[in-house]
Design a protein around this motif. Sequence first.
Motif, PDB file in Angstrom:
ATOM      1  N   GLN A  62       0.821  -1.209   0.000  1.00  0.00           N
ATOM      2  CA  GLN A  62       0.000   0.000   0.000  1.00  0.00           C
ATOM      3  C   GLN A  62       0.856   1.261   0.000  1.00  0.00           C
ATOM      4  OE1 GLN A  62      -2.542  -0.952   3.423  1.00  0.00           O
ATOM      5  NE2 GLN A  62      -4.286  -1.175   2.044  1.00  0.00           N
ATOM      6  N   HIS A  63       2.129   1.111   0.343  1.00  0.00           N
ATOM      7  CA  HIS A  63       3.042   2.250   0.355  1.00  0.00           C
ATOM      8  C   HIS A  63       3.989   2.259  -0.843  1.00  0.00           C
ATOM      9  CE1 HIS A  63       2.297   4.271   4.231  1.00  0.00           C
ATOM     10  NE2 HIS A  63       1.952   3.074   4.684  1.00  0.00           N
ATOM     11  N   VAL A  64       3.716   1.472  -1.866  1.00  0.00           N
ATOM     12  CA  VAL A  64       4.594   1.382  -3.029  1.00  0.00           C
ATOM     13  C   VAL A  64       4.031   2.207  -4.182  1.00  0.00           C
ATOM     14  CG1 VAL A  64       5.562  -0.168  -4.770  1.00  0.00           C
ATOM     15  CG2 VAL A  64       5.491  -0.883  -2.375  1.00  0.00           C
ATOM     16  N   VAL A  67       1.455   1.128  -7.281  1.00  0.00           N
ATOM     17  CA  VAL A  67       0.438   0.167  -6.854  1.00  0.00           C
ATOM     18  C   VAL A  67      -0.889   0.908  -6.719  1.00  0.00           C
ATOM     19  CG1 VAL A  67      -0.357  -1.298  -4.955  1.00  0.00           C
ATOM     20  CG2 VAL A  67       2.030  -1.407  -5.713  1.00  0.00           C
ATOM     21  N   THR A  68      -1.899   0.416  -7.403  1.00  0.00           N
ATOM     22  CA  THR A  68      -3.211   1.067  -7.360  1.00  0.00           C
ATOM     23  C   THR A  68      -4.154   0.400  -6.367  1.00  0.00           C
ATOM     24  OG1 THR A  68      -4.072  -0.291  -9.174  1.00  0.00           O
ATOM     25  CG2 THR A  68      -2.981   1.779  -9.765  1.00  0.00           C
ATOM     26  N   SER A  69      -3.816  -0.844  -5.967  1.00  0.00           N
ATOM     27  CA  SER A  69      -4.656  -1.555  -5.018  1.00  0.00           C
ATOM     28  C   SER A  69      -3.864  -2.707  -4.415  1.00  0.00           C
ATOM     29  CB  SER A  69      -5.914  -2.099  -5.714  1.00  0.00           C
ATOM     30  OG  SER A  69      -6.689  -2.894  -4.829  1.00  0.00           O
ATOM     31  N   ALA A  70      -4.072  -2.956  -3.122  1.00  0.00           N
ATOM     32  CA  ALA A  70      -3.493  -4.111  -2.446  1.00  0.00           C
ATOM     33  C   ALA A  70      -4.573  -4.671  -1.532  1.00  0.00           C
ATOM     34  CB  ALA A  70      -2.252  -3.727  -1.651  1.00  0.00           C
ATOM     35  N   SER A  97      -2.937 -14.309   1.394  1.00  0.00           N
ATOM     36  CA  SER A  97      -2.280 -13.696   0.244  1.00  0.00           C
ATOM     37  C   SER A  97      -2.706 -12.250   0.065  1.00  0.00           C
ATOM     38  CB  SER A  97      -2.606 -14.489  -1.034  1.00  0.00           C
ATOM     39  OG  SER A  97      -2.328 -15.863  -0.880  1.00  0.00           O
ATOM     40  N   VAL A  98      -1.991 -11.565  -0.807  1.00  0.00           N
ATOM     41  CA  VAL A  98      -2.344 -10.184  -1.152  1.00  0.00           C
ATOM     42  C   VAL A  98      -2.354 -10.053  -2.670  1.00  0.00           C
ATOM     43  CG1 VAL A  98      -1.659  -7.762  -1.033  1.00  0.00           C
ATOM     44  CG2 VAL A  98      -1.424  -9.226   0.986  1.00  0.00           C
ATOM     45  N   LYS A  99      -3.443  -9.528  -3.189  1.00  0.00           N
ATOM     46  CA  LYS A  99      -3.559  -9.251  -4.616  1.00  0.00           C
ATOM     47  C   LYS A  99      -3.116  -7.813  -4.853  1.00  0.00           C
ATOM     48  CE  LYS A  99      -6.909  -9.181  -8.432  1.00  0.00           C
ATOM     49  NZ  LYS A  99      -8.328  -9.425  -8.805  1.00  0.00           N
ATOM     50  N   VAL A 100      -2.002  -7.668  -5.550  1.00  0.00           N
ATOM     51  CA  VAL A 100      -1.407  -6.356  -5.811  1.00  0.00           C
ATOM     52  C   VAL A 100      -1.701  -5.968  -7.255  1.00  0.00           C
ATOM     53  CG1 VAL A 100       0.731  -5.009  -5.893  1.00  0.00           C
ATOM     54  CG2 VAL A 100       0.437  -6.808  -4.159  1.00  0.00           C
ATOM     55  N   VAL A 224      -2.354   3.532  -0.269  1.00  0.00           N
ATOM     56  CA  VAL A 224      -3.598   3.351  -1.018  1.00  0.00           C
ATOM     57  C   VAL A 224      -4.411   2.317  -0.258  1.00  0.00           C
ATOM     58  CG1 VAL A 224      -2.464   1.655  -2.527  1.00  0.00           C
ATOM     59  CG2 VAL A 224      -4.629   2.696  -3.213  1.00  0.00           C
ATOM     60  N   LEU A 225      -5.607   2.705   0.165  1.00  0.00           N
ATOM     61  CA  LEU A 225      -6.398   1.873   1.069  1.00  0.00           C
ATOM     62  C   LEU A 225      -7.605   1.250   0.382  1.00  0.00           C
ATOM     63  CD1 LEU A 225      -6.382   4.189   4.222  1.00  0.00           C
ATOM     64  CD2 LEU A 225      -4.831   2.295   3.678  1.00  0.00           C
ATOM     65  N   VAL A 226      -7.949   0.043   0.807  1.00  0.00           N
ATOM     66  CA  VAL A 226      -9.113  -0.642   0.268  1.00  0.00           C
ATOM     67  C   VAL A 226     -10.383   0.116   0.641  1.00  0.00           C
ATOM     68  CG1 VAL A 226     -10.469  -2.776   0.314  1.00  0.00           C
ATOM     69  CG2 VAL A 226      -7.966  -2.880   0.344  1.00  0.00           C
ATOM     70  N   GLY A 227     -10.436   0.624   1.867  1.00  0.00           N
ATOM     71  CA  GLY A 227     -11.603   1.367   2.327  1.00  0.00           C
ATOM     72  C   GLY A 227     -11.904   2.579   1.473  1.00  0.00           C
ATOM     73  N   GLU A 228     -10.861   3.251   1.025  1.00  0.00           N
ATOM     74  CA  GLU A 228     -11.046   4.428   0.181  1.00  0.00           C
ATOM     75  C   GLU A 228     -11.614   4.022  -1.174  1.00  0.00           C
ATOM     76  OE1 GLU A 228      -7.255   6.283   0.026  1.00  0.00           O
ATOM     77  OE2 GLU A 228      -7.476   7.275   1.975  1.00  0.00           O
TER      78      GLU A 228
END
Length: 232
Positions: A62-64, A67-70, A97-100, A224-228
């Motif tokens: 989320q800090h990269v 990256v538009t979504s994690a 897992s994380v979908k980036v 970049v946050l999922v909530g947003e």
Amino acid sequence: MLKRPAFIVALALAAFPYCAQAETAVVIPPPQAAAPSDGKDAGLQTAVLAGGCFWGVQAVYQHVKGVTSAVSGYAGGAQKDAYYQTVGSGRTGHAESVKVTYDPKQISYGKILQIYFSVAHDPTQLNAQGPDEGPQYRSEIFPQNEAQAKIARDYIAQLNAAKVFKRPIVTKTETMKASFFPAEAYHQDYATLHPYQPYIAINDAPKVANLKKVFAAEWREKPVLVGEKMGE
């Protein structure tokens, strides 16, 4: 990322002394080859990575930049079993897992993997990550195409040959595209929403700090946050 009060860190270290290993990052070389999908005209790309508890891996990406979504979730098993309590049994085949989702015009798949192996987790731990144990916490890459699979396999071979780590890399590379199922809403953005929770302060916040230190060019201050994305 919010600054952690010193007394909270001290208390957490006293309670979880074995977790201090998360403070150390391993600086590693980038992949020798770049994925064909990293072309400048390509649209958004996806990487699915497992490396222990998804809270920390999500927080890192989320800090990269680029990256538009994690999104935290589960990969490697069936949809009917893709729930936290079920996956926690270690018998469903899933890995946390994380979908980036990323823009290849800003960051390459190779750089995504370099961050994964360097600061997101320890790829030499088998079916475990820090205090978490079980196959659901395994180190595994789920390539979305054959190009990604080749890059991942070649990179693991490169790092092992260079003896970058003191122990062999145990990261699995799924040979076929695995389905990804988003985790429950309360798991999303967890590290950002709970920065003072001892587990986060000791195991995950150091990963984000290491990202800023080791990958300064890729660092983005505001995650970049999922909530947003969901309009929350």
